[in-house]
Design a protein around this motif. Structure first.
Motif, PDB file in Angstrom:
ATOM      1  N   ILE A 149       1.420  -1.281   0.226  1.00 25.23           N
ATOM      2  CA  ILE A 149      -0.201   0.013  -0.159  1.00 25.23           C
ATOM      3  C   ILE A 149       0.900   1.470   0.199  1.00 25.23           C
ATOM      4  O   ILE A 149       1.429   1.204   0.818  1.00 25.23           O
ATOM      5  CB  ILE A 149      -0.992   0.031   0.943  1.00 25.23           C
ATOM      6  N   ILE A 150       0.602   2.208  -0.592  1.00 21.01           N
ATOM      7  CA  ILE A 150       1.079   3.769  -0.820  1.00 21.01           C
ATOM      8  C   ILE A 150       0.661   4.853  -1.208  1.00 21.01           C
ATOM      9  O   ILE A 150      -0.975   4.024  -1.740  1.00 21.01           O
ATOM     10  CB  ILE A 150       2.134   2.890  -2.963  1.00 21.01           C
ATOM     11  N   GLU A 151       0.684   5.328  -0.198  1.00 18.62           N
ATOM     12  CA  GLU A 151       0.186   6.728  -0.418  1.00 18.62           C
ATOM     13  C   GLU A 151       0.519   7.975  -1.385  1.00 18.62           C
ATOM     14  O   GLU A 151       1.406   7.700  -1.708  1.00 18.62           O
ATOM     15  CB  GLU A 151       0.140   7.237   0.926  1.00 18.62           C
ATOM     16  N   THR A 152      -0.421   8.048  -2.551  1.00 18.63           N
ATOM     17  CA  THR A 152       0.057   8.932  -3.091  1.00 18.63           C
ATOM     18  C   THR A 152      -0.425  10.375  -3.280  1.00 18.63           C
ATOM     19  O   THR A 152      -0.932  11.173  -3.558  1.00 18.63           O
ATOM     20  CB  THR A 152      -0.734   8.538  -4.733  1.00 18.63           C
ATOM     21  N   ASP A 153      -1.422  10.906  -2.011  1.00 22.63           N
ATOM     22  CA  ASP A 153      -1.724  12.184  -1.800  1.00 22.63           C
ATOM     23  C   ASP A 153      -0.458  13.071  -1.969  1.00 22.63           C
ATOM     24  O   ASP A 153       0.672  12.970  -1.194  1.00 22.63           O
ATOM     25  CB  ASP A 153      -2.657  12.104  -0.422  1.00 22.63           C
ATOM     26  N   LYS A 154      -0.953  14.188  -2.184  1.00 21.26           N
ATOM     27  CA  LYS A 154       0.463  15.119  -2.783  1.00 21.26           C
ATOM     28  C   LYS A 154       1.853  14.869  -2.935  1.00 21.26           C
ATOM     29  O   LYS A 154       3.137  14.856  -2.295  1.00 21.26           O
ATOM     30  CB  LYS A 154       0.393  15.851  -1.549  1.00 21.26           C
ATOM     31  N   ARG A 155       1.956  13.713  -3.791  1.00 19.44           N
ATOM     32  CA  ARG A 155       3.515  12.571  -4.013  1.00 19.44           C
ATOM     33  C   ARG A 155       3.297  12.804  -5.774  1.00 19.44           C
ATOM     34  O   ARG A 155       2.762  12.867  -6.296  1.00 19.44           O
ATOM     35  CB  ARG A 155       3.334  11.636  -3.824  1.00 19.44           C
ATOM     36  N   ASN A 156       4.459  13.579  -6.107  1.00 19.60           N
ATOM     37  CA  ASN A 156       5.279  13.485  -7.338  1.00 19.60           C
ATOM     38  C   ASN A 156       4.889  11.886  -7.752  1.00 19.60           C
ATOM     39  O   ASN A 156       5.542  11.156  -7.507  1.00 19.60           O
ATOM     40  CB  ASN A 156       6.000  14.409  -7.512  1.00 19.60           C
ATOM     41  N   PRO A 157       4.366  11.406  -9.291  1.00 14.93           N
ATOM     42  CA  PRO A 157       4.315  10.154  -9.553  1.00 14.93           C
ATOM     43  C   PRO A 157       5.316   9.571 -10.107  1.00 14.93           C
ATOM     44  O   PRO A 157       5.911   7.853  -9.042  1.00 14.93           O
ATOM     45  CB  PRO A 157       3.774  10.551 -10.975  1.00 14.93           C
ATOM     46  N   ARG A 158       6.922  10.439 -10.245  1.00 19.80           N
ATOM     47  CA  ARG A 158       7.991   9.870  -9.937  1.00 19.80           C
ATOM     48  C   ARG A 158       8.445   9.590  -8.897  1.00 19.80           C
ATOM     49  O   ARG A 158       8.732   8.771  -8.734  1.00 19.80           O
ATOM     50  CB  ARG A 158       8.616  10.810 -10.659  1.00 19.80           C
ATOM     51  N   TRP A 159       7.540  10.520  -8.208  1.00 23.79           N
ATOM     52  CA  TRP A 159       8.701   9.849  -6.299  1.00 23.79           C
ATOM     53  C   TRP A 159       8.145   8.931  -5.951  1.00 23.79           C
ATOM     54  O   TRP A 159       8.483   7.756  -5.692  1.00 23.79           O
ATOM     55  CB  TRP A 159       8.458  10.752  -4.511  1.00 23.79           C
ATOM     56  N   VAL A 160       6.288   8.208  -6.461  1.00 24.24           N
ATOM     57  CA  VAL A 160       5.557   7.159  -6.087  1.00 24.24           C
ATOM     58  C   VAL A 160       6.356   5.852  -6.612  1.00 24.24           C
ATOM     59  O   VAL A 160       6.606   4.981  -5.762  1.00 24.24           O
ATOM     60  CB  VAL A 160       4.051   7.303  -6.353  1.00 24.24           C
ATOM     61  N   VAL A 161       6.915   6.062  -7.895  1.00 28.96           N
ATOM     62  CA  VAL A 161       7.619   5.316  -9.073  1.00 28.96           C
ATOM     63  C   VAL A 161       8.881   4.578  -7.971  1.00 28.96           C
ATOM     64  O   VAL A 161       9.229   3.531  -8.214  1.00 28.96           O
ATOM     65  CB  VAL A 161       7.772   5.440 -10.410  1.00 28.96           C
ATOM     66  N   GLN A 162       9.891   5.666  -8.172  1.00 31.70           N
ATOM     67  CA  GLN A 162      11.013   5.280  -7.642  1.00 31.70           C
ATOM     68  C   GLN A 162      10.505   4.765  -5.785  1.00 31.70           C
ATOM     69  O   GLN A 162      11.668   3.598  -5.254  1.00 31.70           O
ATOM     70  CB  GLN A 162      12.177   6.726  -7.050  1.00 31.70           C
ATOM     71  N   GLU A 163       9.641   4.929  -4.903  1.00 32.47           N
ATOM     72  CA  GLU A 163       9.692   4.617  -3.672  1.00 32.47           C
ATOM     73  C   GLU A 163       8.962   2.750  -4.195  1.00 32.47           C
ATOM     74  O   GLU A 163       8.907   1.843  -3.062  1.00 32.47           O
ATOM     75  CB  GLU A 163       8.352   5.552  -3.177  1.00 32.47           C
ATOM     76  N   LEU A 164       7.810   2.784  -4.543  1.00 27.66           N
ATOM     77  CA  LEU A 164       7.199   1.277  -5.523  1.00 27.66           C
ATOM     78  C   LEU A 164       8.880   0.583  -5.915  1.00 27.66           C
ATOM     79  O   LEU A 164       9.215  -0.514  -5.637  1.00 27.66           O
ATOM     80  CB  LEU A 164       6.573   1.508  -6.743  1.00 27.66           C
ATOM     81  N   LYS A 165       9.712   1.337  -7.039  1.00 33.56           N
ATOM     82  CA  LYS A 165      10.759   0.391  -7.125  1.00 33.56           C
ATOM     83  C   LYS A 165      11.513  -0.126  -5.685  1.00 33.56           C
ATOM     84  O   LYS A 165      11.919  -2.251  -5.950  1.00 33.56           O
ATOM     85  CB  LYS A 165      11.821   0.717  -7.714  1.00 33.56           C
ATOM     86  N   LYS A 166      11.495   0.228  -4.990  1.00 35.81           N
ATOM     87  CA  LYS A 166      12.494   0.194  -3.825  1.00 35.81           C
ATOM     88  C   LYS A 166      11.536  -1.150  -2.614  1.00 35.81           C
ATOM     89  O   LYS A 166      12.052  -1.786  -2.175  1.00 35.81           O
ATOM     90  CB  LYS A 166      12.454   1.098  -3.126  1.00 35.81           C
ATOM     91  N   ARG A 167       9.935  -0.638  -2.676  1.00 37.36           N
ATOM     92  CA  ARG A 167       9.830  -1.877  -1.705  1.00 37.36           C
ATOM     93  C   ARG A 167       9.566  -3.054  -2.579  1.00 37.36           C
ATOM     94  O   ARG A 167       8.843  -4.191  -2.189  1.00 37.36           O
ATOM     95  CB  ARG A 167       8.239  -1.481  -1.514  1.00 37.36           C
ATOM     96  N   LEU A 168       9.420  -3.027  -4.169  1.00 36.02           N
ATOM     97  CA  LEU A 168       9.034  -4.071  -5.130  1.00 36.02           C
ATOM     98  C   LEU A 168      10.477  -4.990  -4.679  1.00 36.02           C
ATOM     99  O   LEU A 168      10.748  -5.976  -4.490  1.00 36.02           O
ATOM    100  CB  LEU A 168       8.930  -3.663  -6.055  1.00 36.02           C
ATOM    101  N   LYS A 169      11.623  -4.373  -4.907  1.00 32.68           N
ATOM    102  CA  LYS A 169      12.744  -5.287  -4.687  1.00 32.68           C
ATOM    103  C   LYS A 169      12.589  -6.084  -3.523  1.00 32.68           C
ATOM    104  O   LYS A 169      13.675  -7.279  -3.120  1.00 32.68           O
ATOM    105  CB  LYS A 169      13.674  -4.034  -4.766  1.00 32.68           C
TER     106      LYS A 169
END
Length: 172
Positions: A149-169
């Motif tokens: 689960i990742i919160e997207t409120d007030k977060r840049n889509p590119r930041w979300v993608v980088q966070e997802l990449k970390k968590r997916l690893k």
């Protein structure tokens, strides 16, 4: 990274399509947006499908599309907000890939969808109440199938993608 597929779920306006396109490019995976696939196959947009076939007709088309797309490997799939309403969809998503719930508030959804006429469920007098009611029903179902689960409120889509990449690893 992986040939395992990544399925993005969450309410309308959470950023599934935008984040999905960016994530698939970063990971070198094929991107699908289930709503766009349905529109291409029908030769009509979602509001037209809702008008002609009702929500039930649309959900039938969606279920067939989800069944097919979740059987592919190495894809990023952005789903429609109501995809989790059918148990068969929840089962396919859970069993066939990593499910990421992009969570957002109703206020953020309103801001992101205010001018979008391609959202049949919001063409009403009180879209805020509709979104709140949908959130109450759907949030537990999103959580039920989500691996992340990742919160997207007030977060840049590119930041979300980088966070997802970390968590997916961590999951792989």
């Amino acid at each position: 990274m992986t040939s395992r597929s990544i399925f993005l779920i969450g309410p309308m306006g959470a950023g599934k399509s935008t984040i999905g396109r960016l994530l698939s490019a970063e990971l070198g995976l094929t991107f699908f947006d289930s709503d766009k696939v349905i529109e291409e196959r029908c030769g009509a947009n979602i509001p037209w499908i809702f008008d002609v076939e009702g929500e039930a007709g649309f959900r039938e088309r969606e279920q067939q599309t989800i069944d097919e797309l979740t059987q592919r490997s190495g894809v990023v799939l952005a789903t429609g907000g109501g995809v989790i309403m059918r148990e068969e969809n929840r089962r396919h998503l859970s069993a066939r890939g990593t499910v990421v719930y992009l969570r957002t508030t109703v206020a953020q959804q309103l801001a992101r969808t205010a001018k979008d006429k391609n959202r049949p469920l919001l063409q009403a007098d009180n879209p805020g109440q509709i979104l709140q009611d949908l959130f109450s029903v759907r949030d537990p179902l999103y959580k039920e199938v989500a691996d992340l689960i990742i919160e997207t409120d007030k977060r840049n889509p590119r930041w979300v993608v980088q966070e997802l990449k970390k968590r997916l690893k961590v999951l792989v």
